[in-house]
Design a protein around this motif. Structure first.
Motif, short mmCIF file in Angstrom:
data_model
loop_
_atom_site.label_atom_id
_atom_site.label_comp_id
_atom_site.label_asym_id
_atom_site.label_seq_id
_atom_site.Cartn_x
_atom_site.Cartn_y
_atom_site.Cartn_z
N THR A 5 27.18 35.62 43.13
CA THR A 5 28.17 36.31 43.45
C THR A 5 28.88 36.58 41.44
O THR A 5 28.82 35.23 41.14
CB THR A 5 30.04 36.25 44.10
OG1 THR A 5 28.20 36.05 45.41
CG2 THR A 5 30.39 36.77 43.96
N PHE A 6 29.01 37.50 41.26
CA PHE A 6 30.00 37.67 39.73
C PHE A 6 30.98 38.34 39.97
O PHE A 6 30.18 39.75 41.11
CB PHE A 6 29.00 38.26 38.79
CG PHE A 6 28.70 38.98 38.24
CD1 PHE A 6 29.66 37.42 36.61
CD2 PHE A 6 29.56 40.25 37.14
CE1 PHE A 6 29.97 38.23 35.82
CE2 PHE A 6 29.83 40.43 36.30
CZ PHE A 6 30.36 39.35 34.78
N ARG A 7 31.93 38.43 39.46
CA ARG A 7 33.10 39.64 39.47
C ARG A 7 33.57 39.39 38.51
O ARG A 7 33.97 38.40 38.02
CB ARG A 7 33.84 39.34 40.49
CG ARG A 7 34.52 40.09 40.34
CD ARG A 7 35.59 40.20 41.93
NE ARG A 7 34.99 39.23 43.56
CZ ARG A 7 34.06 40.30 44.20
NH1 ARG A 7 34.60 41.00 43.87
NH2 ARG A 7 34.32 39.49 45.31
N SER A 8 33.25 40.57 37.33
CA SER A 8 33.53 40.82 36.24
C SER A 8 35.31 41.08 36.26
O SER A 8 36.26 40.83 37.23
CB SER A 8 33.20 42.16 35.58
OG SER A 8 34.13 42.31 34.39
N HIS A 9 36.28 40.47 35.00
CA HIS A 9 37.57 40.53 34.55
C HIS A 9 38.07 41.75 35.22
O HIS A 9 38.69 42.47 35.58
CB HIS A 9 38.12 39.57 33.58
CG HIS A 9 37.65 40.68 32.57
ND1 HIS A 9 36.41 40.58 32.25
CD2 HIS A 9 38.30 41.89 31.41
CE1 HIS A 9 36.63 41.30 31.20
NE2 HIS A 9 37.76 42.18 30.33
N ARG A 10 36.56 42.64 34.96
CA ARG A 10 37.55 43.86 35.04
C ARG A 10 37.60 44.90 36.64
O ARG A 10 38.40 45.22 36.32
CB ARG A 10 36.69 45.17 34.49
CG ARG A 10 36.71 44.84 32.46
CD ARG A 10 35.82 45.94 32.49
NE ARG A 10 35.36 45.42 31.20
CZ ARG A 10 34.40 45.14 30.89
NH1 ARG A 10 33.32 44.70 31.17
NH2 ARG A 10 34.67 44.97 29.31
N GLU A 11 36.87 44.45 37.48
CA GLU A 11 36.82 43.78 39.17
C GLU A 11 38.01 43.53 39.95
O GLU A 11 38.04 43.29 40.71
CB GLU A 11 35.04 43.97 39.01
CG GLU A 11 34.26 44.85 39.05
CD GLU A 11 33.19 44.06 39.31
OE1 GLU A 11 32.80 42.95 39.69
OE2 GLU A 11 32.03 44.98 39.16
N GLN A 12 38.27 42.49 38.86
CA GLN A 12 39.40 41.90 39.34
C GLN A 12 41.10 42.09 40.09
O GLN A 12 41.38 42.57 38.87
CB GLN A 12 39.49 40.55 38.51
CG GLN A 12 38.47 39.45 39.06
CD GLN A 12 38.27 38.44 37.59
OE1 GLN A 12 39.51 37.38 37.67
NE2 GLN A 12 37.35 37.46 37.46
#
Length: 117
Positions: A5-12
């Protein structure tokens, strides 16, 4: 197929959990279910709390890991400063008070339950 799982800081994105308490779900460990005052599934979360905000009294069926990134946070009787780590054992209950604007990382292996105390 990868389970990474990867969640970019832009998607948080943060949602208001209670007044002055904002939460970003980074990962769900399983499907959430149960009554309104219970989160039965495990989760990995990022919290932001405004100075003076209080998280409601709650307990952790599977324990809780907390790592304070910034600010000053009172969890029960303990005061956490940046870089502090706190493991709350299964079944223990507490509230939290942000003594300063705070950001912290939380892992809930088995969810949480609000006690209303």
């Amino acid at each position: 197929m990868s389970n990474t799982t990867f969640r970019s800081h832009r998607e948080q994105t943060f949602k208001t959990f209670s007044p002055g308490v904002h939460v970003c779900v980074l990962r769900r460990h399983g499907a959430a279910s149960g009554e309104e005052r219970t989160i039965e599934a495990g989760m990995t979360l990022l919290f932001r709390m405004d100075e003076g905000a209080r998280a409601p009294h709650h307990e952790h069926p599977g324990g809780e890991e907390t790592y304070l990134v910034s600010g000053k946070l009172r969890v029960g009787e303990r005061v956490l400063l940046p870089g502090d780590y706190l493991w709350t054992a299964p079944g223990e209950a507490h509230d939290a008070l942000a003594e300063e604007d705070s950001v912290f990382f939380v892992v809930l292996p088995d969810g949480l339950r609000f006690t209303g105390a």
